[in-house]
Design a protein around this motif. Sequence first.
Motif, PDB file in Angstrom:
ATOM      1  N   ARG A  77       0.822  -1.212   0.000  1.00 24.32           N
ATOM      2  CA  ARG A  77       0.000   0.000   0.000  1.00 24.32           C
ATOM      3  C   ARG A  77       0.853   1.258   0.000  1.00 24.32           C
ATOM      4  O   ARG A  77       0.506   2.256   0.619  1.00 24.32           O
ATOM      5  CB  ARG A  77      -0.991  -0.043   1.152  1.00 24.32           C
ATOM      6  CG  ARG A  77      -2.137  -1.023   0.802  1.00 24.32           C
ATOM      7  CD  ARG A  77      -3.497  -0.524   1.168  1.00 24.32           C
ATOM      8  NE  ARG A  77      -3.793  -0.749   2.568  1.00 24.32           N
ATOM      9  CZ  ARG A  77      -4.145  -1.920   3.095  1.00 24.32           C
ATOM     10  NH1 ARG A  77      -4.202  -2.997   2.342  1.00 24.32           N
ATOM     11  NH2 ARG A  77      -4.411  -2.018   4.379  1.00 24.32           N
ATOM     12  N   CYS A 111       9.056  -3.185   5.589  1.00 30.94           N
ATOM     13  CA  CYS A 111       8.147  -2.047   5.418  1.00 30.94           C
ATOM     14  C   CYS A 111       7.593  -1.619   6.785  1.00 30.94           C
ATOM     15  O   CYS A 111       7.226  -2.459   7.608  1.00 30.94           O
ATOM     16  CB  CYS A 111       7.003  -2.421   4.484  1.00 30.94           C
ATOM     17  SG  CYS A 111       5.825  -1.059   4.259  1.00 30.94           S
ATOM     18  N   TRP A 166       5.980  -6.254   5.564  1.00 29.15           N
ATOM     19  CA  TRP A 166       6.449  -7.064   4.434  1.00 29.15           C
ATOM     20  C   TRP A 166       7.953  -6.827   4.292  1.00 29.15           C
ATOM     21  O   TRP A 166       8.447  -5.708   4.511  1.00 29.15           O
ATOM     22  CB  TRP A 166       5.766  -6.661   3.123  1.00 29.15           C
ATOM     23  CG  TRP A 166       4.305  -6.990   3.041  1.00 29.15           C
ATOM     24  CD1 TRP A 166       3.444  -7.203   4.085  1.00 29.15           C
ATOM     25  CD2 TRP A 166       3.536  -7.114   1.846  1.00 29.15           C
ATOM     26  NE1 TRP A 166       2.177  -7.456   3.613  1.00 29.15           N
ATOM     27  CE2 TRP A 166       2.203  -7.408   2.225  1.00 29.15           C
ATOM     28  CE3 TRP A 166       3.822  -7.000   0.498  1.00 29.15           C
ATOM     29  CZ2 TRP A 166       1.183  -7.589   1.311  1.00 29.15           C
ATOM     30  CZ3 TRP A 166       2.803  -7.179  -0.436  1.00 29.15           C
ATOM     31  CH2 TRP A 166       1.495  -7.481  -0.027  1.00 29.15           C
TER      32      TRP A 166
HETATM   33  S1  FES Z   1       2.337  -0.879   2.864  1.00 29.27           S
HETATM   34 FE1  FES Z   1       1.727  -2.732   3.770  1.00 29.27          FE
HETATM   35  S2  FES Z   1       3.575  -3.772   4.046  1.00 29.27           S
HETATM   36 FE2  FES Z   1       4.130  -1.998   3.033  1.00 29.27          FE
END
Ligand code: FES
Length: 367
Positions: free
Chosen positions: A70, A91, A96
């Motif tokens: 996102r 992230c 992630w």
């Molecule tokens: S924006 Fe959801 S893991 Fe990066």
Amino acid sequence: MPDDASTSQKASAATRFGEGFVMDAWYVAALSPDLKPGKMEHRELLAEPVLLGRTKAGAAYAIRDICPHRAAALSAGKVRTEANGGESIECPYHGWRFGTDGACTAIPSLTADSDLDISKVRVRRYPVVEQQGLVWIWMASDARFDGEPPEGPPVIPGVVGGKPKLVDHLDYDIHIDHAVLGLIDPAHGPYVHQQWWWRTTASQHEKTKRFAPSEAGFTMVRHEPSKNSKAYAILGGEPLTEITFRLPGLRWEHVTVGKKQVLALSAMTPINAGKTRMNQIMWSDHWAFTALYPIIRIAARAFLRQDGYIVGVQSQGLESNPPLMWVGDADQQARWYHQCKREWQASRAEGRAFVNPVKDSVLRWRT
Ligand code: FES
Ligand SMILES: [Fe+2]
């Protein structure tokens, strides 16, 4: 030179000088000491958000600084060490993780029985090569490009060896096309760089310089520097200088005094359409560089600031998108830059070798 002012005006309007970037080319992304092992940072390069980093083992890398989930900036997350010893970027939003090659290595929210192939989730990777103390990044025209570039970054000839004697940078508020023109423009010196130790408007002379085509650009062939440039006098002896321009925005001046050398590299990299980073790096084995370092540093900074000031003044005018004039031999290098840029774009688009549009020439101007 055949072009008169009116044909140049037409040419510049038709090909939109000051727009677009030279793509499928190597740019200086950073200087080697800027990237610390195990760290990463955000950069804007050619209007792209880029995460630039260096692994603990010392390899520089670059990936797009946008999480494919996102869109959070990955550079706001953290560097993690994986079980296999490799590093990943985590992230900050949902954790992630991505390897330094851009491949997703973990999606923590998935349950153990998930059959999603996370290796298909990728962040764009930019090829990076580090040489001569510079970190080069390959900016492909195709955003999906994930191969190896057809050629390595330019090797700047005549590097004297060892650490640079001077490193500096300044961000200019102008498109790279105009920043480059400032770099290769002989006629602004007496007006923009007026200082007693360089030259004054009063001491202008007629200059005759020989130019030859060189790789992806052109070279002012080795010659004695102007007698009205006092700065060369500190080198003593009989300095000879050669000045090379190469796409996308590299200019280097190589001065020899007997066996001693000075190499001054200016490497321009677009930050975005209205901002350009000018990196300046100097190497030398000449005694003057050690003895006079503080003075040389101040002088080099003065030059950068003066050019920064004048392009700021110019960019106000450019906002009205006026036609521009290229007049006489003093503006011939500007024409060559523009021709080289167009030929670069055409050759890449057509998948053929670059054919240098520059011809051996003698140019004359007064500065
Ligand atoms: S924006 Fe959801 S893991 Fe990066
Ligand atoms: Fe300048």
